[in-house]
Design a protein around this motif. Structure first.
Motif, PDB file in Angstrom:
ATOM      1  N   ALA A 270       0.880  -1.284   0.047  1.00  0.00           N
ATOM      2  CA  ALA A 270       0.012   0.051   0.040  1.00  0.00           C
ATOM      3  C   ALA A 270       0.980   1.177  -0.110  1.00  0.00           C
ATOM      4  O   ALA A 270       0.706   2.072  -0.986  1.00  0.00           O
ATOM      5  CB  ALA A 270      -0.940   0.056   1.264  1.00  0.00           C
ATOM      6  N   LEU A 271       1.974   1.161   0.546  1.00  0.00           N
ATOM      7  CA  LEU A 271       2.838   2.315   0.737  1.00  0.00           C
ATOM      8  C   LEU A 271       3.655   2.612  -0.552  1.00  0.00           C
ATOM      9  O   LEU A 271       3.636   3.650  -1.060  1.00  0.00           O
ATOM     10  CB  LEU A 271       3.893   2.177   1.717  1.00  0.00           C
ATOM     11  CG  LEU A 271       4.718   3.046   2.308  1.00  0.00           C
ATOM     12  CD1 LEU A 271       4.216   4.531   2.612  1.00  0.00           C
ATOM     13  CD2 LEU A 271       5.726   2.772   3.659  1.00  0.00           C
ATOM     14  N   ILE A 272       3.993   1.472  -1.175  1.00  0.00           N
ATOM     15  CA  ILE A 272       4.701   1.592  -2.631  1.00  0.00           C
ATOM     16  C   ILE A 272       3.739   2.074  -3.316  1.00  0.00           C
ATOM     17  O   ILE A 272       4.007   3.017  -4.210  1.00  0.00           O
ATOM     18  CB  ILE A 272       5.019   0.275  -2.948  1.00  0.00           C
ATOM     19  CG1 ILE A 272       6.321  -0.468  -2.080  1.00  0.00           C
ATOM     20  CG2 ILE A 272       5.533   0.366  -4.381  1.00  0.00           C
ATOM     21  CD1 ILE A 272       6.834  -1.635  -2.452  1.00  0.00           C
ATOM     22  N   GLU A 273       2.558   1.553  -3.471  1.00  0.00           N
ATOM     23  CA  GLU A 273       1.344   2.158  -4.331  1.00  0.00           C
ATOM     24  C   GLU A 273       0.967   3.511  -3.934  1.00  0.00           C
ATOM     25  O   GLU A 273       0.996   4.315  -5.163  1.00  0.00           O
ATOM     26  CB  GLU A 273       0.191   1.286  -3.775  1.00  0.00           C
ATOM     27  CG  GLU A 273      -1.153   1.683  -4.682  1.00  0.00           C
ATOM     28  CD  GLU A 273      -1.327   1.004  -6.143  1.00  0.00           C
ATOM     29  OE1 GLU A 273      -0.600   0.047  -6.166  1.00  0.00           O
ATOM     30  OE2 GLU A 273      -2.059   1.635  -7.005  1.00  0.00           O
ATOM     31  N   GLY A 274       0.916   3.947  -2.937  1.00  0.00           N
ATOM     32  CA  GLY A 274       0.901   5.457  -2.584  1.00  0.00           C
ATOM     33  C   GLY A 274       1.823   6.401  -2.942  1.00  0.00           C
ATOM     34  O   GLY A 274       1.647   7.464  -3.651  1.00  0.00           O
TER      35      GLY A 274
END
Ligand SMILES: *Cc1c(COP(=O)(O)O)cnc(C)c1O
Length: 395
Positions: A270-274
């Motif tokens: 989720a962090l990478i995506e964000g």
């Protein structure tokens, strides 16, 4: 909001680990080398911890040496294999360009002492190739040392394959598994590992204690002269409470290895995506073959240090490059090794998660990092040049 996202630098010691250590300090004060009952109680506690440590790696208790941490374990493994090699006229050592300084600096010192060192390249995905190890082997190669997981970009290496290449050639294979132990499954037998370093404070254990696994039959020399502790391979009265804490931390990690890993992967992704939503941003290291909790980005036109300070003011504790190199203005040797140009290697951000982090924190980090990057670019002459086209974007 206060968010600790620097678990690759060190982790917060777990409460059950503190309890086990406190109980040990209160109840077991003997010297394990003493023959009386108090000493023998300590020896038993030590044996129990050794058994747990060994089992967590698929090793035997006799194959575990307790050390003061990852750096000492790395130093001993490498120096020991080099010394053994030299006795047989083998003076060639192989490692990689993106190792931890505990490995790289030891190799540099050995080079000054007359050894020849080959540092293998690391590909853009942050992964070393077993085939490159095979090609680098020489008649006089004494040791191959390749880290299990990189401490900056978290990439997982093909340890089993590299181990197989070394085993076939009869060359000692060491792996610095300080970032991997307690986080991913390790089986030294199945993975053809001869020597392995680990450190308790990277998996919710105490600082200043670690272990070196040395496969039965592999010679080991002592770095520290003195008493006959650790079967003569590491002098000095054992850090019994620390070792007990490390064993407790390893047991806790083993119990929840898959559960914690899956949870961290969810947060990580989720962090990478964000963060991928930020323009001219780049994820460093392979998207999948990385530690469950590791996120490492470069943002063009940004200085890592200013980013860190502003994030700290927002309650986000992260790191730029490795803890050992931040504070210096040198770009990260890891990012240079995977082929990033100097100006980009300065602007990296490493966020390393633990099971204590939450999705809410991930959302907060994405929002704040996006804002801070925008703010810094707003006052960066480099960014202005990039936007005007006076300078070319690399990312
Ligand atoms: C932290 C670390 C070390 C050093 O371990 P210490 O216990 O701090 O001495 C060595 N190698 C890697 C990959 C690390 O992350």
């Amino acid at each position: 909001m206060q968010i600790y996202a620097d678990n690759a630098a060190t982790t917060k010691i777990a409460k059950p680990v503190i309890d086990a250590m406190a109980a040990c300090m209160e109840e077991v004060y003997g010297n394990p080398s003493s023959l009386h009952s108090e000493g023998q109680r300590a020896a038993e506690v030590l044996a129990g911890a050794r058994e747990i440590t060994a089992r967590s790696l698929g090793a035997e208790p006799k194959e575990i040496i307790f050390t003061s941490g990852g750096s000492e374990a790395d130093n001993q493994a490498i120096r020991s294999a080099a010394l053994w090699g030299k006795k047989q006229g083998k003076i060639h050592l192989i490692s990689t360009a993106f190792e931890h300084h505990a490995v790289l600096h030891t190799l540099e010192q050995l080079e000054r002492e007359g050894f020849t060192v080959t540092l293998l390249p690391v590909y853009e995905d942050g992964i070393v190739r077993a085939e490159d190890v095979r090609r680098a082997l020489r008649e006089d190669t004494a040791l191959v040392s390749v880290m299990f997981a990189n401490n900056e970009i978290g990439t997982l290496q093909p340890i089993k394959e590299i181990g197989a290449v070394c085993r076939e050639a009869g060359v000692i294979f060491h792996t610095d598994a300080v970032q991997a132990a307690g986080h991913v499954k390790i089986d030294v037998r199945e993975m053809n590992i001869d020597m392995l370093s680990l450190s308790a404070h990277k998996f919710y254990g105490p600082k200043g204690v670690g272990a070196l696994y040395v496969r039965k039959g592999i010679p080991l020399f002592s770095l520290i002269e003195g008493g006959a502790q650790e079967r003569g391979k590491r002098a000095g009265t054992e850090n019994v409470p620390g070792i007990v804490g490390m064993a407790k931390a390893l047991s806790l990690a083993a119990e929840k290895l898959e559960e914690n890993g899956a949870y961290e992967v969810k947060l990580r992704d989720a962090l990478i995506e964000g963060l991928s939503g930020i323009s001219h941003a780049r994820l460093n290291g392979d998207r999948e073959r990385r530690l469950p909790g590791n996120v490492n980005f470069c943002f063009e036109g940004i200085e890592g240090e200013s980013l860190l300070l502003l994030l700290d003011a927002k309650g986000i504790e992260a790191s730029s490059g490795s803890a050992c190199t931040s504070g210096s203005l040198d770009p990260s040797h890891v990012l240079l090794a995977i082929g990033l140009p100097h100006e980009v290697a300065h602007g990296s951000l490493r966020l390393t998660l633990s099971p204590e982090n939450t999705m809410e924190e991930v959302e907060y980090m994405v929002k704040e990092i996006t804002g801070v990057v925008e703010y810094l670019r707003g006052m960066s002459p480099v960014w202005e040049d990039l936007e005007k086209g006076a300078r070319k974007h690399v990312i």
